[in-house]
Design a protein around this motif. Structure first.
Motif, PDB file in Angstrom:
ATOM      1  N   ASP A  47       0.832  -1.209   0.000  1.00 25.19           N
ATOM      2  CA  ASP A  47       0.000   0.000   0.000  1.00 25.19           C
ATOM      3  C   ASP A  47       0.865   1.257   0.000  1.00 25.19           C
ATOM      4  OD1 ASP A  47      -2.285  -1.584   0.117  1.00 25.19           O
ATOM      5  OD2 ASP A  47      -2.370  -1.517   2.308  1.00 25.19           O
ATOM      6  N   GLN A  48       1.954   1.211   0.756  1.00 27.90           N
ATOM      7  CA  GLN A  48       2.851   2.365   0.819  1.00 27.90           C
ATOM      8  C   GLN A  48       3.481   2.635  -0.553  1.00 27.90           C
ATOM      9  OE1 GLN A  48       2.902  -0.201   3.081  1.00 27.90           O
ATOM     10  NE2 GLN A  48       1.744   0.971   4.623  1.00 27.90           N
ATOM     11  N   CYS A  49       3.844   1.563  -1.266  1.00 22.95           N
ATOM     12  CA  CYS A  49       4.403   1.730  -2.610  1.00 22.95           C
ATOM     13  C   CYS A  49       3.398   2.411  -3.533  1.00 22.95           C
ATOM     14  CB  CYS A  49       4.793   0.372  -3.190  1.00 22.95           C
ATOM     15  SG  CYS A  49       6.184  -0.445  -2.374  1.00 22.95           S
ATOM     16  N   ILE A  50       2.154   1.958  -3.491  1.00 21.90           N
ATOM     17  CA  ILE A  50       1.124   2.536  -4.356  1.00 21.90           C
ATOM     18  C   ILE A  50       0.893   4.000  -3.998  1.00 21.90           C
ATOM     19  CG2 ILE A  50      -1.284   2.383  -5.074  1.00 21.90           C
ATOM     20  CD1 ILE A  50       0.504   0.117  -6.118  1.00 21.90           C
ATOM     21  N   SER A  51       0.949   4.316  -2.717  1.00 19.04           N
ATOM     22  CA  SER A  51       0.780   5.706  -2.292  1.00 19.04           C
ATOM     23  C   SER A  51       1.868   6.594  -2.887  1.00 19.04           C
ATOM     24  CB  SER A  51       0.796   5.786  -0.760  1.00 19.04           C
ATOM     25  OG  SER A  51       0.607   7.118  -0.336  1.00 19.04           O
ATOM     26  N   LYS A  52       3.100   6.102  -2.897  1.00 16.15           N
ATOM     27  CA  LYS A  52       4.209   6.884  -3.459  1.00 16.15           C
ATOM     28  C   LYS A  52       4.095   6.994  -4.982  1.00 16.15           C
ATOM     29  CE  LYS A  52       7.405   5.664   0.281  1.00 16.15           C
ATOM     30  NZ  LYS A  52       8.619   4.889   0.653  1.00 16.15           N
ATOM     31  N   GLN A  86       0.021  -8.274  -1.462  1.00 17.00           N
ATOM     32  CA  GLN A  86       0.160  -7.485  -0.231  1.00 17.00           C
ATOM     33  C   GLN A  86      -0.783  -6.281  -0.184  1.00 17.00           C
ATOM     34  OE1 GLN A  86       4.200  -6.885   1.439  1.00 17.00           O
ATOM     35  NE2 GLN A  86       4.968  -7.711  -0.500  1.00 17.00           N
ATOM     36  N   LEU A  87      -1.514  -6.039  -1.265  1.00 17.63           N
ATOM     37  CA  LEU A  87      -2.330  -4.828  -1.342  1.00 17.63           C
ATOM     38  C   LEU A  87      -3.668  -5.022  -0.635  1.00 17.63           C
ATOM     39  CD1 LEU A  87      -1.667  -3.759  -5.043  1.00 17.63           C
ATOM     40  CD2 LEU A  87      -0.401  -3.144  -2.967  1.00 17.63           C
ATOM     41  N   THR A  88      -4.025  -4.081   0.219  1.00 17.66           N
ATOM     42  CA  THR A  88      -5.256  -4.134   1.005  1.00 17.66           C
ATOM     43  C   THR A  88      -6.254  -3.084   0.510  1.00 17.66           C
ATOM     44  OG1 THR A  88      -4.624  -2.498   2.676  1.00 17.66           O
ATOM     45  CG2 THR A  88      -3.805  -4.759   2.986  1.00 17.66           C
ATOM     46  N   ASN A  89      -7.316  -2.875   1.305  1.00 17.77           N
ATOM     47  CA  ASN A  89      -8.323  -1.867   0.959  1.00 17.77           C
ATOM     48  C   ASN A  89      -7.713  -0.491   0.747  1.00 17.77           C
ATOM     49  OD1 ASN A  89     -10.026  -3.991   1.476  1.00 17.77           O
ATOM     50  ND2 ASN A  89     -11.149  -3.004   3.135  1.00 17.77           N
ATOM     51  N   SER A  90      -6.630  -0.203   1.455  1.00 17.96           N
ATOM     52  CA  SER A  90      -6.015   1.126   1.371  1.00 17.96           C
ATOM     53  C   SER A  90      -5.650   1.488  -0.058  1.00 17.96           C
ATOM     54  CB  SER A  90      -4.771   1.196   2.259  1.00 17.96           C
ATOM     55  OG  SER A  90      -5.117   1.231   3.609  1.00 17.96           O
ATOM     56  N   THR A  91      -5.140   0.511  -0.812  1.00 20.06           N
ATOM     57  CA  THR A  91      -4.741   0.793  -2.189  1.00 20.06           C
ATOM     58  C   THR A  91      -5.928   1.275  -3.016  1.00 20.06           C
ATOM     59  OG1 THR A  91      -2.804  -0.650  -2.282  1.00 20.06           O
ATOM     60  CG2 THR A  91      -4.003  -0.326  -4.338  1.00 20.06           C
ATOM     61  N   PHE A  92      -7.075   0.662  -2.838  1.00 22.95           N
ATOM     62  CA  PHE A  92      -8.267   1.084  -3.579  1.00 22.95           C
ATOM     63  C   PHE A  92      -8.601   2.543  -3.259  1.00 22.95           C
ATOM     64  CE2 PHE A  92     -12.651   1.492  -4.794  1.00 22.95           C
ATOM     65  CZ  PHE A  92     -12.798   0.642  -5.878  1.00 22.95           C
ATOM     66  N   PHE A  93      -8.563   2.908  -1.982  1.00 25.83           N
ATOM     67  CA  PHE A  93      -8.882   4.286  -1.588  1.00 25.83           C
ATOM     68  C   PHE A  93      -7.835   5.270  -2.091  1.00 25.83           C
ATOM     69  CE2 PHE A  93     -10.952   1.917   2.042  1.00 25.83           C
ATOM     70  CZ  PHE A  93     -12.223   2.019   1.516  1.00 25.83           C
ATOM     71  N   ILE A  94      -6.573   4.865  -2.066  1.00 28.17           N
ATOM     72  CA  ILE A  94      -5.486   5.738  -2.551  1.00 28.17           C
ATOM     73  C   ILE A  94      -5.673   6.045  -4.033  1.00 28.17           C
ATOM     74  CG2 ILE A  94      -3.009   5.809  -3.062  1.00 28.17           C
ATOM     75  CD1 ILE A  94      -2.634   4.115  -0.452  1.00 28.17           C
ATOM     76  N   VAL A 134      -9.069  -6.765   3.734  1.00 28.68           N
ATOM     77  CA  VAL A 134      -8.275  -6.487   4.934  1.00 28.68           C
ATOM     78  C   VAL A 134      -8.097  -4.979   5.046  1.00 28.68           C
ATOM     79  CG1 VAL A 134      -6.020  -6.762   6.034  1.00 28.68           C
ATOM     80  CG2 VAL A 134      -7.067  -8.689   4.825  1.00 28.68           C
ATOM     81  N   GLU A 135      -8.362  -4.452   6.223  1.00 29.41           N
ATOM     82  CA  GLU A 135      -8.248  -3.012   6.419  1.00 29.41           C
ATOM     83  C   GLU A 135      -6.786  -2.590   6.487  1.00 29.41           C
ATOM     84  OE1 GLU A 135     -10.472  -1.627   9.719  1.00 29.41           O
ATOM     85  OE2 GLU A 135     -12.403  -2.263   8.915  1.00 29.41           O
ATOM     86  N   GLY A 136      -6.479  -1.498   5.782  1.00 31.44           N
ATOM     87  CA  GLY A 136      -5.135  -0.930   5.819  1.00 31.44           C
ATOM     88  C   GLY A 136      -5.123   0.342   6.627  1.00 31.44           C
ATOM     89  N   GLU A 137      -4.056   1.079   6.495  1.00 32.58           N
ATOM     90  CA  GLU A 137      -3.892   2.294   7.296  1.00 32.58           C
ATOM     91  C   GLU A 137      -4.891   3.372   6.908  1.00 32.58           C
ATOM     92  OE1 GLU A 137       0.113   3.591   7.026  1.00 32.58           O
ATOM     93  OE2 GLU A 137       0.956   1.801   7.975  1.00 32.58           O
ATOM     94  N   GLU A 138      -5.382   3.350   5.649  1.00 31.40           N
ATOM     95  CA  GLU A 138      -6.275   4.413   5.179  1.00 31.40           C
ATOM     96  C   GLU A 138      -7.699   3.901   5.007  1.00 31.40           C
ATOM     97  OE1 GLU A 138      -4.908   7.002   2.223  1.00 31.40           O
ATOM     98  OE2 GLU A 138      -2.802   6.534   2.485  1.00 31.40           O
ATOM     99  N   ASP A 139      -8.091   2.984   5.870  1.00 23.05           N
ATOM    100  CA  ASP A 139      -9.392   2.352   5.690  1.00 23.05           C
ATOM    101  C   ASP A 139     -10.509   3.018   6.488  1.00 23.05           C
ATOM    102  OD1 ASP A 139     -10.533   0.245   4.191  1.00 23.05           O
ATOM    103  OD2 ASP A 139     -10.956  -0.823   6.053  1.00 23.05           O
ATOM    104  N   SER A 140     -10.194   4.093   7.168  1.00 24.34           N
ATOM    105  CA  SER A 140     -11.219   4.750   7.983  1.00 24.34           C
ATOM    106  C   SER A 140     -12.202   5.553   7.134  1.00 24.34           C
ATOM    107  CB  SER A 140     -10.556   5.693   8.994  1.00 24.34           C
ATOM    108  OG  SER A 140      -9.938   6.768   8.318  1.00 24.34           O
ATOM    109  N   MET A 141     -11.782   5.877   5.891  1.00 25.39           N
ATOM    110  CA  MET A 141     -12.603   6.653   4.948  1.00 25.39           C
ATOM    111  C   MET A 141     -12.858   8.084   5.409  1.00 25.39           C
ATOM    112  SD  MET A 141     -15.472   3.992   3.482  1.00 25.39           S
ATOM    113  CE  MET A 141     -16.055   5.202   2.309  1.00 25.39           C
TER     114      MET A 141
END
Length: 555
Positions: free
Chosen positions: A324-329, A347-355, A375-382
């Motif tokens: 997820d961190q890679c996709i964010s960058k 390794q990609l979780t819900n966070s990647t979709f939101f990013i 699976v919830e990631g760091e940015e899954d709070s919406m």
């Protein structure tokens, strides 16, 4: 003003604005004038085996056909090509893929009558020889695009490619993938003789060397698209030996200043190679495919995307080090992105979709099959989610951890969805799908195959749904009854291997879904052969797939 008082040219413009496809069918029923006009607006026709007896009438009805697809036909069709050649059509493209062998006599006759044919597709033929290439070049000297990829038995040699290239001076695009006997010489002949060549594909041609590729690129530095793979050689045992990237190949890519698309699927590459791609392609690169590539790192991928920020289509399937961190960058470089494929990036979780939906404003298609979605990631709070109205297609198949809760979050920020593929997502329920359809009223394609779904309960109209795939589900007649009442605009319904469905439920669908064109009943154990025969007789306009020899219908 009466319909007849309005010039037909103006009606044509109106109908084009409304869009082609099945929408013209309803217009054609208004009056004979509209029927005549809509007939002239059909430019592409796909032929199935049951259609062949009707071709003469179809050719008369649709005089402006430009594209003819014969790839779904079975058996030999020399007579069919004779019929096409005598039709008077001015075809631009013909697809003869998946045939046992190329119909040589038919090609000769076609070539003598179709002088404006510019695109010929002959992929996945049973056999392909040098003589076929000579006949193609002789019959269609003005070809601009040719696909002779992946024949089951390829006997094509460098000699055949030499003869082909010497006669097709106008060739712009060619796919010779899977012709395993050709060597560097073939690449040289194509780049030397075809002066207009812009796009070339040669996957699984492992007699073509890196030195040969480099030499060809120097001959044709104006290439806009190149697709090939560098073999991962297997050694004794389970491992692979990594082929080093030749410095000449790396250096040659720096000269491809017009490169707009590159596909290196299943290749051994390096960061240095990606640096060269970035230096060559730069701002013109629109499509980058690195599916299942190895020996490169996040640094190389990040560099090429930072230098090529006009990339619209990005394929990073099975690049398993991505997080997820890679996709964010990477997302900060993807402002022009319209399509991304991250399937198999485990390794990609819900966070990647939101990013992606937040940072890529032009994104219209997301593929994240076989990932860690659910699976919830760091940015899954919406809390910082942004509604993205551009996303139209989402493929989330085989995400076994995906739940209704995660799915509802995804569709809440993509309310303009038109296609949703959830094949194999066993954690998604009928209630979740009902919620999805409420939130996304524009959905036209819905794939729920192999989800194990038991119920399909909706109490509202889903009039825009055109394609519904429920194959392998556990639905019964009750679900089909609901579908027949709520999804009246269906064009295609796939209930293959739905063992609990009976003829009663099928009849209800057929009677209520008046626009239904295709119905897959294959392996429906409670639907008898006699019923299928009756259905085919009573509904001749409905294409019914019911036997193992028929072509499966998917979303």
């Amino acid at each position: 003003m009466h319909v007849k008082d309005f010039p037909e040219e103006c009606w044509e413009s109106v109908f084009r604005f409304l869009g082609l496809g099945h929408h013209l069918e309803s217009l054609s029923m208004v009056c004979k004038q509209f029927l005549s006009i809509t007939n002239r607006l059909l430019f592409s026709l796909t032929v199935y085996d049951p259609t062949t007896p009707l071709l003469a009438r179809l050719f008369l009805r649709f005089p402006r056909l430009k594209i003819l697809d014969l790839s779904l036909l079975n058996g030999h069709h020399e007579g069919l090509l004779h019929q096409i050649s005598q039709s008077g059509l001015d075809l631009h493209l013909i697809n003869l893929s998946n045939q046992r062998t190329l119909p040589v006599d038919g090609l000769r006759e076609l070539g003598s009558n179709m002088k404006n044919l510019r695109v010929l597709i002959c992929s996945n033929t049973g056999s392909l020889r040098d003589s076929h290439l000579v006949i193609i070049a002789y019959c269609f000297p003005f070809l601009e695009e040719l696909d002779i990829s992946f024949p089951l038995n390829s006997q094509v040699s460098d000699f055949g490619v030499l003869r082909l290239s010497s006669m097709l001076e106008n060739l712009r695009k060619i796919n010779i993938s899977g012709n395993h006997l050709i060597t560097d010489k073939s690449l040289f002949y194509l780049c030397q003789n075809c002066l207009s060549l812009e796009e070339i594909s040669f996957f699984i041609c492992f007699k073509i060397t890196q030195i040969g590729i480099a030499s060809a690129i120097r001959l044709r530095p104006g290439l806009s698209s190149i697709s090939f793979n560098i073999e991962k050689k297997r050694i004794h045992g389970p491992g692979l030996t990594l082929t080093p990237i030749d410095l000449n190949l790396i250096d040659s890519f720096k000269s491809l200043k017009r490169l707009t698309a590159i596909d290196l699927s299943n290749s051994v590459i390096s960061d240095e190679f990606l640096y060269a791609v970035a230096e060559g392609g730069g701002i013109l690169l629109k499509k980058l495919t690195l599916q299942d590539c190895c020996n490169c790192t996040f640094l190389g991928i990040s560099y090429v995307l930072s230098k090529c920020q006009s990339v619209q289509c990005l394929d990073l399937r099975k690049v398993d080090f991505l997080t997820d961190q890679c996709i964010s960058k990477l997302s900060v470089f993807l402002l022009s992105l319209t399509t991304i494929n991250l399937s198999g990036c485990c390794q990609l979780t819900n966070s990647t979709f939101f990013i992606l939906t937040r940072n890529c404003p032009l994104l219209s298609e997301i593929k994240m099959e076989r990932t860690y979605l659910g699976v919830e990631g760091e940015e899954d709070s919406m809390r910082d989610f942004v509604v993205n109205l551009e996303v139209k297609k989402v493929y989330l198949g085989d995400n076994v951890l995906l739940s209704d809760a995660s799915l509802i979050k995804f569709v809440s920020i993509c309310p303009s969805l038109q296609l949703l593929d959830l094949i194999g997502c066993e954690g998604v329920s009928g209630e979740g799908i009902a919620d999805v359809l409420k939130r996304c009223s524009e959905i036209r394609h819905l794939n729920l195959a192999n989800t194990g779904m038991k119920v399909f309960e909706i109490d509202f109209e889903v009039s825009k749904l055109e394609v519904l795939n429920l194959s392998g589900s556990k639905i019964e007649d009750e679900a089909l009854s609901i579908i027949s009442r709520r999804c009246s605009g269906l064009l295609l319904l796939n209930i293959q291997s739905c063992w609990r469905v009976t003829a009663k439920g099928v009849v209800e669908v057929v009677e209520n879904c008046r626009t239904l064109k295709e119905l897959n009943l294959k392996n429906c154990r409670l639907v008898s052969d006699d019923f299928v025969a009756w259905l085919e007789f009573s509904k001749p306009s409905l294409r019914t797939v019911a036997t193992p020899s028929d072509v499966d219908v998917y979303c």
